[in-house]
Motif scaffolding. Structure first.
Motif, PDB file in Angstrom:
ATOM      1  N   MET B   4       6.132  17.823   2.768  1.00 53.03           N
ATOM      2  CA  MET B   4       5.240  16.903   2.075  1.00 53.03           C
ATOM      3  C   MET B   4       6.072  15.842   1.356  1.00 53.03           C
ATOM      4  N   GLU B   5       7.208  16.229   0.827  1.00 52.72           N
ATOM      5  CA  GLU B   5       8.051  15.263   0.117  1.00 52.72           C
ATOM      6  C   GLU B   5       8.562  14.201   1.063  1.00 52.72           C
ATOM      7  N   LYS B   6       8.915  14.615   2.250  1.00 53.35           N
ATOM      8  CA  LYS B   6       9.415  13.652   3.235  1.00 53.35           C
ATOM      9  C   LYS B   6       8.337  12.625   3.548  1.00 53.35           C
ATOM     10  N   VAL B   7       7.128  13.140   3.710  1.00 54.59           N
ATOM     11  CA  VAL B   7       6.015  12.251   4.039  1.00 54.59           C
ATOM     12  C   VAL B   7       5.700  11.364   2.844  1.00 54.59           C
ATOM     13  N   GLN B   8       5.770  11.956   1.673  1.00 54.86           N
ATOM     14  CA  GLN B   8       5.490  11.155   0.477  1.00 54.86           C
ATOM     15  C   GLN B   8       6.516  10.041   0.339  1.00 54.86           C
ATOM     16  N   ARG B   9       7.758  10.356   0.642  1.00 51.58           N
ATOM     17  CA  ARG B   9       8.820   9.331   0.582  1.00 51.58           C
ATOM     18  C   ARG B   9       8.514   8.217   1.563  1.00 51.58           C
ATOM     19  N   PHE B  10       8.019   8.597   2.721  1.00 55.17           N
ATOM     20  CA  PHE B  10       7.630   7.601   3.735  1.00 55.17           C
ATOM     21  C   PHE B  10       6.630   6.625   3.118  1.00 55.17           C
ATOM     22  N   ASN B  11       5.603   7.184   2.519  1.00 54.58           N
ATOM     23  CA  ASN B  11       4.554   6.334   1.948  1.00 54.58           C
ATOM     24  C   ASN B  11       5.073   5.500   0.784  1.00 54.58           C
ATOM     25  N   GLU B  12       5.966   6.099   0.024  1.00 58.43           N
ATOM     26  CA  GLU B  12       6.532   5.362  -1.110  1.00 58.43           C
ATOM     27  C   GLU B  12       7.323   4.165  -0.603  1.00 58.43           C
ATOM     28  N   LEU B  13       8.116   4.362   0.430  1.00 62.87           N
ATOM     29  CA  LEU B  13       8.914   3.268   0.990  1.00 62.87           C
ATOM     30  C   LEU B  13       8.017   2.164   1.529  1.00 62.87           C
ATOM     31  N   ILE B  14       6.968   2.583   2.205  1.00 64.96           N
ATOM     32  CA  ILE B  14       6.022   1.593   2.739  1.00 64.96           C
ATOM     33  C   ILE B  14       5.451   0.758   1.589  1.00 64.96           C
ATOM     34  N   GLN B  15       5.101   1.481   0.519  1.00 64.38           N
ATOM     35  CA  GLN B  15       4.505   0.807  -0.643  1.00 64.38           C
ATOM     36  C   GLN B  15       5.502  -0.188  -1.261  1.00 64.38           C
ATOM     37  N   LYS B  16       6.732   0.228  -1.321  1.00 57.51           N
ATOM     38  CA  LYS B  16       7.763  -0.653  -1.905  1.00 57.51           C
ATOM     39  C   LYS B  16       7.933  -1.893  -1.040  1.00 57.51           C
ATOM     40  N   ILE B  17       7.980  -1.700   0.258  1.00 62.23           N
ATOM     41  CA  ILE B  17       8.143  -2.838   1.178  1.00 62.23           C
ATOM     42  C   ILE B  17       7.021  -3.833   0.961  1.00 62.23           C
ATOM     43  N   LYS B  18       5.823  -3.294   0.878  1.00 63.78           N
ATOM     44  CA  LYS B  18       4.664  -4.177   0.712  1.00 63.78           C
ATOM     45  C   LYS B  18       4.726  -4.926  -0.611  1.00 63.78           C
ATOM     46  N   GLU B  19       5.134  -4.200  -1.638  1.00 64.47           N
ATOM     47  CA  GLU B  19       5.212  -4.831  -2.961  1.00 64.47           C
ATOM     48  C   GLU B  19       6.236  -5.977  -2.950  1.00 64.47           C
ATOM     49  N   GLU B  20       7.377  -5.716  -2.367  1.00 61.06           N
ATOM     50  CA  GLU B  20       8.436  -6.740  -2.343  1.00 61.06           C
ATOM     51  C   GLU B  20       8.004  -7.928  -1.496  1.00 61.06           C
ATOM     52  N   LEU B  21       7.411  -7.654  -0.365  1.00 59.84           N
ATOM     53  CA  LEU B  21       6.948  -8.747   0.482  1.00 59.84           C
ATOM     54  C   LEU B  21       5.864  -9.556  -0.224  1.00 59.84           C
ATOM     55  N   GLY B  22       5.080  -8.859  -1.060  1.00 54.70           N
ATOM     56  CA  GLY B  22       4.039  -9.542  -1.793  1.00 54.70           C
ATOM     57  C   GLY B  22       4.576 -10.576  -2.755  1.00 54.70           C
ATOM     58  N   LYS B  23       5.866 -10.450  -3.097  1.00 59.32           N
ATOM     59  CA  LYS B  23       6.450 -11.439  -3.998  1.00 59.32           C
ATOM     60  C   LYS B  23       6.636 -12.776  -3.282  1.00 59.32           C
ATOM     61  N   ASP B  24       6.862 -12.714  -1.978  1.00 56.08           N
ATOM     62  CA  ASP B  24       7.130 -13.941  -1.215  1.00 56.08           C
ATOM     63  C   ASP B  24       5.926 -14.379  -0.369  1.00 56.08           C
ATOM     64  N   MET B  25       5.009 -13.464  -0.089  1.00 56.86           N
ATOM     65  CA  MET B  25       3.865 -13.774   0.785  1.00 56.86           C
ATOM     66  C   MET B  25       2.581 -13.634   0.008  1.00 56.86           C
ATOM     67  N   VAL B  26       1.688 -14.577   0.218  1.00 55.94           N
ATOM     68  CA  VAL B  26       0.359 -14.486  -0.397  1.00 55.94           C
ATOM     69  C   VAL B  26      -0.640 -14.140   0.705  1.00 55.94           C
ATOM     70  N   GLY B  27      -1.408 -13.107   0.474  1.00 53.47           N
ATOM     71  CA  GLY B  27      -2.415 -12.702   1.475  1.00 53.47           C
ATOM     72  C   GLY B  27      -1.735 -12.148   2.716  1.00 53.47           C
ATOM     73  N   GLN B  28      -2.424 -12.307   3.834  1.00 52.40           N
ATOM     74  CA  GLN B  28      -1.918 -11.855   5.152  1.00 52.40           C
ATOM     75  C   GLN B  28      -1.561 -10.361   5.115  1.00 52.40           C
ATOM     76  N   ALA B  29      -2.338  -9.595   4.381  1.00 53.23           N
ATOM     77  CA  ALA B  29      -2.029  -8.165   4.228  1.00 53.23           C
ATOM     78  C   ALA B  29      -2.035  -7.447   5.577  1.00 53.23           C
ATOM     79  N   ASP B  30      -3.020  -7.780   6.408  1.00 52.45           N
ATOM     80  CA  ASP B  30      -3.107  -7.122   7.722  1.00 52.45           C
ATOM     81  C   ASP B  30      -1.883  -7.446   8.573  1.00 52.45           C
ATOM     82  N   ILE B  31      -1.452  -8.694   8.518  1.00 55.05           N
ATOM     83  CA  ILE B  31      -0.293  -9.109   9.304  1.00 55.05           C
ATOM     84  C   ILE B  31       0.939  -8.354   8.837  1.00 55.05           C
TER      85      ILE B  31
END
Lengths: 485, 326
Positions: B4-31
């Protein structure tokens, strides 16, 4: 395996059984309802045993496959639950990968179990049985309705206004056979000439054989009248009177013609006055020429008649002719008294022989006519049923009843039906009256039968439709003319 | 719990990527989700959109967040294959010796932006084929492997069709997804303008690296898929072929030619990633349905009947998904 899932699966199993049972019962009730309804609409007696057996078999035939089809497996139970709980194939994945190891697989299993444990009990209810209950109720309603609907009564024959009467059904009875056999015995004991006797007896015996398979009155009359024609032709074949008489009437010799008138007819042979007159004219003359001429003419006439030479009448007349010829040869040697006495003796002898021959032929005709009359009586043949050959016989033995024939009028069935005509009877057949132990004409006893019918209908608990049916049947047998009295 | 921790880490990393990208990109969440999904799945993406919607910025930011070398290739009609892959040059050594040296082209990066790929000639386009499929370059009989993870994001400009070379089906099939970047919503545009007034540069920071991506890829590949979903996916892809006996009514009516088997592979691979990204541990029908348009829109060709009925390829795919029974 998760306990909740197992409980749910068990509930699904119970639900499947219930649904299968409901389907089976519904089908059974429906089949029974259809069976009962069809029997009632076709006015048939409903067989409870067969109806029940068919319904049970249909129920089993449907219920078992439905039960097997609905029986849940782990897979189907998981699929069902995934849909119910919107688990997005979690349970199905857990079941499919049961026993496997791996980071994600184990995480998936744990996640699914957690979610299932968090699911409220009430969410794990099985399918609503209402969709199965409604058809079952409908089937039960149809079943109940099948008992309530009235059955169809048997169709009455349509009243077309015409005389329908009894159906044309006939069969050879023991009474008919006995009567014909009595007739055969009569013929055997009769004075009918031997050859004719054999033929008539054979014809009557064949008649019984031919009548055995006959089923209708029309067929019977056809067979009987055919036999009657055959029997009539027997006498036509053996009686030579008509042929000889015709030849004698056609002769150029007047004496021959006079002689024909003098010898009479089978029913009344030898017209005494004419015969004595002719005898007297010969004995007074005692002429050889006259006798010879008469003998020659008579002999020629007999040859022209074309009858067998061993025929008694032919032999009687030929003998007379030959005797006359001999007389003519010897008259010169006789005195007048001797000649007169010889001629007189010749004529007397001829009269005896001719008379005997004619009487025999009369007897022949008498027997065959009697046989045919009895056949008409036994089988109810009317004059109108006879062929022209029997109605209007061509070989008339002058002096017989058949010679002065008249067109007879039978008591025929006229049109009209109820109140429309004379007294008519559906059949002129003779029926056996047990009270008098004799055969009586049907029309004579139908009144009694009708009275008996009326009293029986009043006393017996029959349906109105059946009573009407019986009344109509008798109406077809028995009509009264309102104007008769 | 380690799993479960491995999977949780997966989701955490995904979340971090999205957050960081959100700093440079507005909208286009699906993309963004789809691009991340493609990178983790090991596929390439074809991005279609009008100029200025942020295609290049997205790839640049992604490079920063994933801490992966990034290169941008602007495809023009005069671009040569060697401009993409690199070429052999003669170099004079210190001792005067002449030596052939392979100079790597811009393709040698982990994240490559192939901008306006349809402007290059087919010859240059085909030089991308080997790279995208096999993650290696062959020049002068020598093969050079590209470092993993390798990801190509190609763009197509839908406006300027004059002087362009439509991508051949073989190359189109190499892209896992075709995504359509739409013009931003008014509010999004306002945010874009505000953001770029502050700085035009990307500000996203690295949160993971290439090995993390590879670990995430390995984890995603173990997500279980039941046979019924595999069967459904196969029926979906088969249903795009009008020539098949048991095909969909939609294909018979509206499709000229259907998707290749790579589409089925793309479906399952990406569905596994998507499931994990959404916090699920198994692939569901919903994952497959959500991926239908990105996976199929560049792999099937609609016929004139569809065009006449004013149907787009996305409309036809929607009808196909509805018709295919689960």
């Amino acid at each position: 395996m998760n306990q909740k899932f197992l409980k749910f699966k068990k509930r699904m199993q119970v639900s499947a059984v219930l649904r299968a049972v409901m389907c089976a019962i519904g089908v059974g009730l429906l089949v029974a309802a259809v069976w009962i309804t069809v029997d009632k609409l076709n006015a048939r007696q409903v067989s409870a045993a067969w109806c029940g057996l068919t319904a049970v078999l249909a129920a089993v035939a449907v219920g078992v496959p439905v039960g097997l089809f609905l029986r849940p497996t782990d897979k189907t139970a998981a699929k069902h639950l995934d849909m119910r709980l919107d688990f997005q194939e979690r349970l199905q994945t857990m079941i499919a990968f049961e026993g496997e190891t791996g980071t994600v697989v184990e995480a998936q299993r744990a996640d699914t179990v957690r979610r299932l444990d968090e699911t409220a009990k009430k969410q794990l209810r099985t399918k609503n049985l209402l969709p199965y209950l409604i058809p079952l109720l409908i089937a039960a309603l149809l079943f109940a309705t099948a008992f309530v609907i009235p059955g169809r009564t048997p169709e009455m024959p349509p009243d077309t206004g015409e005389t329908s009467g009894p159906v044309d059904v006939w069969e050879l009875t023991d009474w008919h056979i006995t009567a014909v056999r009595e007739l055969i015995a009569y013929v055997k004991d009769s004075d009918l000439e031997y050859d004719g006797k054999i033929t008539v007896v054979e014809t009557l015996e064949q008649l019984l054989v031919d009548l055995a398979p006959v089923k209708t009155t029309a067929q019977m009359k056809s067979v009987v009248t055919s036999a009657m024609v055959k029997i009539n032709r027997v006498t036509d074949g053996i009686n030579t009177y008509s042929a000889i008489l015709a030849a004698m009437d056609a002769s150029a010799n007047q004496t021959v013609k006079d002689f024909a008138a003098a010898i009479g007819k089978p029913s009344n042979p030898i017209q005494e006055s004419k015969y004595q007159e002719l005898k007297a004219s010969f004995t007074e003359q005692s002429s050889a020429n006259g006798a010879d001429a008469f003998a020659s003419a008579l002999s020629a006439t007999l040859s022209a008649a074309g009858v067998p030479m061993d025929d008694p009448l032919y032999r009687a007349l030929k003998g007379f002719s030959d005797s006359l010829a001999s007389f003519a040869d010897t008259v010169a040697d006789l005195t007048a008294d001797e000649a007169t006495a010889a001629l007189s003796a010749l004529f007397d002898t001829a009269a005896e022989n001719i008379s005997a021959a004619l009487m025999q032929q009369g007897a022949n005709r008498g027997v065959t006519d009697y046989v045919n009359e009895k056949l008409m009586e036994i089988f109810g043949i009317l004059w109108g049923d006879l062929p022209d050959e029997l109605k209007y016989p061509t070989n008339i033995e002058a002096g017989t009843d058949r010679g002065d024939y008249e067109e007879k009028e039978d008591e025929t069935v006229t049109d009209g039906g109820l109140g429309g005509g004379d007294v008519i009877y559906g059949s002129d057949d003779a029926v056996y009256d047990p009270d008098t132990e004799t055969h009586v004409r049907y029309g004579d006893v139908i009144d009694d039968y009708d009275a008996l019918k009326t009293s029986e209908l009043e006393d017996r608990p029959l349906s109105d439709e059946l009573k009407d049916f019986i009344d109509q049947y008798f109406a077809g047998l028995y009509y009264k003319n309102e104007n008769k009295n | 719990m380690e799993n479960m921790e491995k999977v949780q880490r997966f989701n955490e990393l995904i979340q971090k990527i999205k957050e960081e990208l959100g700093k440079d990109m507005v909208g286009q969440a699906d993309i963004i989700d789809s691009v991340i999904m493609a990178i983790i799945a090991g596929g390439n993406v074809l991005l279609e959109g009008v100029p200025g919607v942020g295609k290049t910025r997205l790839v640049r930011s992604l490079g920063r967040v994933l801490n992966l070398p990034f290169s941008r290739i602007q495809f023009t009609p005069d671009l040569m294959p060697s401009d993409v892959t690199g070429t052999v040059v003669i170099k004079k050594e210190a001792n005067g010796e002449m030596k052939n040296v392979f100079r790597k082209g811009p393709i040698f990066a982990n994240l490559v932006l192939a901008d306006e790929i349809n402007r290059a000639t087919p010859k240059t386009q085909s030089s991308m084929l080997e790279v995208m499929q096999e993650h290696k370059v062959t020049v002068a009989n020598q093969s050079f492997a590209l470092s993993e993870p390798f990801f190509v994001l190609a763009t197509e400009n839908p406006i300027e069709q004059d002087g362009t070379y439509p991508l051949p089906e073989a190359q189109m099939d190499r892209f896992m997804f075709k995504l359509i970047m739409k013009f931003p919503e008014p509010q999004e545009l306002v945010d874009v303008v505000k953001m770029t007034q502050i700085t035009m540069s990307e500000t996203a920071e690295a949160v993971i690296n290439g090995s993390d991506i590879l670990e995430m890829r390995a984890l995603a590949s173990t997500v279980p898929v039941i046979d019924e979903i595999l069967d459904y996916t196969v029926r979906l892809v088969s249903g795009t072929h009008p020539e098949l006996e048991k095909t969909s009514d939609v294909a018979k009516k509206y499709i000229k030619y259907g998707a290749s088997p790579r589409a089925a592979q793309a479906f399952i691979t990406c569905a596994k990633v998507r499931a994990l990204m959404n916090g699920n541990y198994n692939v569901s029908y919903e994952d497959i349905d959500a991926l239908a348009k990105p996976v199929l829109r560049h792999r099937i060709k609609i016929n004139y009947t569809a065009i006449n009925d004013r149907l787009t390829v996305d409309d036809v795919i929607g009808m196909l998904v509805k018709e295919t029974k689960k």
